[in-house]
Write an enzyme that holds these catalytic residues in place. Sequence first.
Site, PDB file in Angstrom:
ATOM      1  N   HIS A  49       0.834  -1.208   0.000  1.00 39.02           N
ATOM      2  CA  HIS A  49       0.000   0.000   0.000  1.00 39.02           C
ATOM      3  C   HIS A  49       0.867   1.255   0.000  1.00 39.02           C
ATOM      4  O   HIS A  49       2.015   1.229   0.424  1.00 39.02           O
ATOM      5  CB  HIS A  49      -0.906   0.021   1.238  1.00 39.02           C
ATOM      6  N   THR A  51       0.980   4.815   1.746  1.00 40.61           N
ATOM      7  CA  THR A  51       0.410   5.532   2.877  1.00 40.61           C
ATOM      8  C   THR A  51      -0.007   6.925   2.411  1.00 40.61           C
ATOM      9  O   THR A  51       0.823   7.712   1.981  1.00 40.61           O
ATOM     10  CB  THR A  51       1.421   5.628   4.032  1.00 40.61           C
ATOM     11  N   MET A 117       5.762  12.616   2.442  1.00 41.51           N
ATOM     12  CA  MET A 117       6.740  11.805   1.725  1.00 41.51           C
ATOM     13  C   MET A 117       6.018  10.554   1.222  1.00 41.51           C
ATOM     14  O   MET A 117       5.938   9.550   1.932  1.00 41.51           O
ATOM     15  CB  MET A 117       7.902  11.421   2.642  1.00 41.51           C
ATOM     16  N   HIS A 119       5.209   7.148  -0.054  1.00 43.41           N
ATOM     17  CA  HIS A 119       6.064   5.962  -0.074  1.00 43.41           C
ATOM     18  C   HIS A 119       5.234   4.686   0.010  1.00 43.41           C
ATOM     19  O   HIS A 119       4.071   4.707   0.389  1.00 43.41           O
ATOM     20  CB  HIS A 119       7.050   6.000   1.099  1.00 43.41           C
ATOM     21  N   SER A 121       5.945   1.011   1.726  1.00 42.40           N
ATOM     22  CA  SER A 121       6.867   0.251   2.581  1.00 42.40           C
ATOM     23  C   SER A 121       7.138  -1.126   1.988  1.00 42.40           C
ATOM     24  O   SER A 121       6.235  -1.776   1.455  1.00 42.40           O
ATOM     25  CB  SER A 121       6.295   0.101   3.986  1.00 42.40           C
ATOM     26  N   TYR A 124       8.677  -3.965   7.423  1.00 47.59           N
ATOM     27  CA  TYR A 124       8.493  -3.351   8.736  1.00 47.59           C
ATOM     28  C   TYR A 124       9.372  -4.100   9.732  1.00 47.59           C
ATOM     29  O   TYR A 124       9.673  -5.275   9.548  1.00 47.59           O
ATOM     30  CB  TYR A 124       7.035  -3.453   9.204  1.00 47.59           C
TER      31      TYR A 124
END
Length: 183
Positions: A49, A51, A117, A119, A121, A124
């Site tokens: 995904h 964000t 920003m 992005h 990911s 994590y």
Amino acid sequence: MDGAAAAADEKKKHAYSLWGVPPKDVRIRLKKLTDGLRSEFGGPEFQPHVTVVGAVRLTEQDAISRFNSACEGLKPYAAAVDRVALRVLLLRPTAEVVEAGSHCGGHFGYKRSTPYMPHLSLLYGDLSDEEKEKVEEKAMELDDSISSLSFEISSLELWKTDTEDKYSLKSWEKTSEFNLSSN
């Protein structure tokens, strides 16, 4: 509202995040990449995904209401990877991408302490700086054209994202989704 009522209301609040969802073919490609990275570096499994709005504490009813209102009138928009940076894919901060983040953030009352920003990911978990650099190298090794990836975000999802659950993400759950219309 008295102190007891305010405390009870605060207990009903959870952290909610708004995600931009890549199309299925891109999600499959990203999932293959993130699975490859997790097999080497560990970390929890999660849905690919972008964000759009980070964690905001709201009641579920308020979060869904704000989500629906943010999605109304928002059109699908293009996203393109700018570069792989440590454990994320940084997206080009085009006007469309930044405006979508600002629009949705405004509906959620999200106050950014730094500029948005955009992005996606890749991993994590707690990693050392050296490990993060290795993640970047491994990502390019697993998918050497990932830094030229472009896709359309035509769907948004609202997720309950317990920010204390950084290691398993098992408490994270999708609450709502919305397909953006180009009309």
